[in-house]
Design an enzyme around this catalytic site. Structure first.
Site, PDB file in Angstrom:
ATOM      1  N   LYS A  24      -5.889  -2.467   1.677  1.00 45.06           N
ATOM      2  CA  LYS A  24      -6.831  -2.599   0.036  1.00 45.06           C
ATOM      3  C   LYS A  24      -8.115  -2.833   0.489  1.00 45.06           C
ATOM      4  O   LYS A  24      -8.600  -3.726   1.224  1.00 45.06           O
ATOM      5  CB  LYS A  24      -6.024  -3.763  -0.599  1.00 45.06           C
ATOM      6  CG  LYS A  24      -6.475  -3.621  -2.117  1.00 45.06           C
ATOM      7  CD  LYS A  24      -6.004  -4.769  -2.750  1.00 45.06           C
ATOM      8  CE  LYS A  24      -6.384  -4.906  -4.265  1.00 45.06           C
ATOM      9  NZ  LYS A  24      -5.832  -5.827  -5.068  1.00 45.06           N
ATOM     10  N   CYS A  72      -4.196  -1.110  -6.794  1.00 41.80           N
ATOM     11  CA  CYS A  72      -4.619  -2.102  -7.988  1.00 41.80           C
ATOM     12  C   CYS A  72      -6.312  -1.837  -8.208  1.00 41.80           C
ATOM     13  O   CYS A  72      -6.641  -0.975  -8.943  1.00 41.80           O
ATOM     14  CB  CYS A  72      -4.236  -3.335  -7.525  1.00 41.80           C
ATOM     15  SG  CYS A  72      -4.194  -4.406  -9.245  1.00 41.80           S
ATOM     16  N   GLU A 125       2.451  -3.502  -5.955  1.00 41.83           N
ATOM     17  CA  GLU A 125       1.813  -4.304  -5.394  1.00 41.83           C
ATOM     18  C   GLU A 125       2.407  -5.755  -5.376  1.00 41.83           C
ATOM     19  O   GLU A 125       2.976  -6.167  -6.299  1.00 41.83           O
ATOM     20  CB  GLU A 125       0.405  -4.436  -5.837  1.00 41.83           C
ATOM     21  CG  GLU A 125      -0.752  -5.480  -4.931  1.00 41.83           C
ATOM     22  CD  GLU A 125      -2.015  -5.583  -5.766  1.00 41.83           C
ATOM     23  OE1 GLU A 125      -2.879  -5.908  -4.928  1.00 41.83           O
ATOM     24  OE2 GLU A 125      -1.925  -5.528  -6.856  1.00 41.83           O
TER      25      GLU A 125
END
Length: 281
Positions: free
Chosen positions: A126, A166, A47
């Site tokens: 995301k 994440c 990321e």
């Protein structure tokens, strides 16, 4: 159990990204070349691989429209020249629709997958945005990022691959949804920039849990060290197999974590413990 699909060599490319875009691209290219030379076919960047700025808003300056821009061109060329499937941890992509008047500009934190011909074959924005406040540590991605809303499964190197980023790791329902979309996942990708505080407490146990409950491999690629902006990330890039075992790991620093996703081994695990077929809810 006989499984006709072949094993695939994969690699996580751990970085310590800086506030300088070109430095980060140079670092990433070195790692791609190294992993490709060692036989990896599917490579994962972390990321924010392209920028860890001094301020959250620094990423706005390098944001690109989907399908256009120097970062995407670079990714396409590097994937094609090294003949690898390359998943770019995340990069900032512009929000196409207008925001509210006088609102702070925001971007998507997007993971793009390029095949070995350099074609972008999947995009994941995301969904879950990190927010954490403890002592002097304070993060709120929603200040600059716009959340995505669509789970994505891509076929890469012959594998059913669930794309995630994440903070998504903490939400198991996302992976159940992706498993239902694909029939079953072979591999979960997890590019991340976990803080040292949260990573030390939760990173490995969450990674292993996602592998165990979905009976698939997890390839995690973290930022791994102290960045020029003062942020400390946890690293510990790893490959976890479908039994929940960590097969390879790099604790910190720049480097490559290599391993093999073996569908035959995965199917043997599912045959001996058919938990996915025992789900009730």
């Amino acid at each position: 159990m006989i499984n006709p699909r072949r094993a695939v060599r994969v690699a996580a490319l751990q970085m310590i990204s800086t506030p300088v875009l070109q430095q980060n691209l140079d670092m990433a290219e070195r790692l791609v070349q190294r992993a490709a030379a060692e036989g990896a076919e599917l490579l994962l960047l972390p990321e924010y691989f392209c920028l860890m700025g001094h301020k959250d808003t620094d990423k706005l300056a390098i944001a690109e429209a989907m399908g256009h821009g120097p970062i995407q061109t670079w990714l396409s060329e590097v994937a094609a020249s090294n003949r690898v499937n390359l998943v770019a941890g995340t990069l900032p992509l512009k929000v196409p629709e207008p925001e509210l008047p006088n609102a702070t500009p925001r971007v998507f934190n997007s993971s793009l997958a390029f095949d070995s011909n350099g074609r972008c074959v999947a995009r994941y924005d995301k969904i879950h945005l990190f927010c954490f406040h403890k002592g002097t540590e304070s993060y709120d991605e929603a200040r600059v990022l716009k959340a995505g809303d669509t789970p994505v499964v891509a076929e890469l190197a012959g594998l059913n691959v669930g794309l995630s980023v994440c903070y998504d790791l903490r939400f198991p329902e996302l992976y159940r949804r992706m498993g239902a979309m694909a029939g079953a996942l072979d591999l979960i990708l997890m590019p991340a920039a976990f803080t040292y505080t949260t990573g030390h407490a939760h990173w490995e146990v969450l990674m292993r849990a996602r592998a165990i409950e979905n009976q698939c491999y997890v390839l995690a690629c973290g930022q791994g060290g102290l960045h020029p902006n003062g942020r400390r990330t946890y690293g510990h890039s790893m490959l976890v197999n479908a039994w929940g075992e960590v097969e390879a790991v790099q604790v910190d620093g720049e480097g490559v974590v290599m391993g093999t996703v073996d569908p035959a081994k995965m199917m043997d695990i599912r045959a001996s413990l058919p938990a996915l077929t025992h789900r009730v809810l």
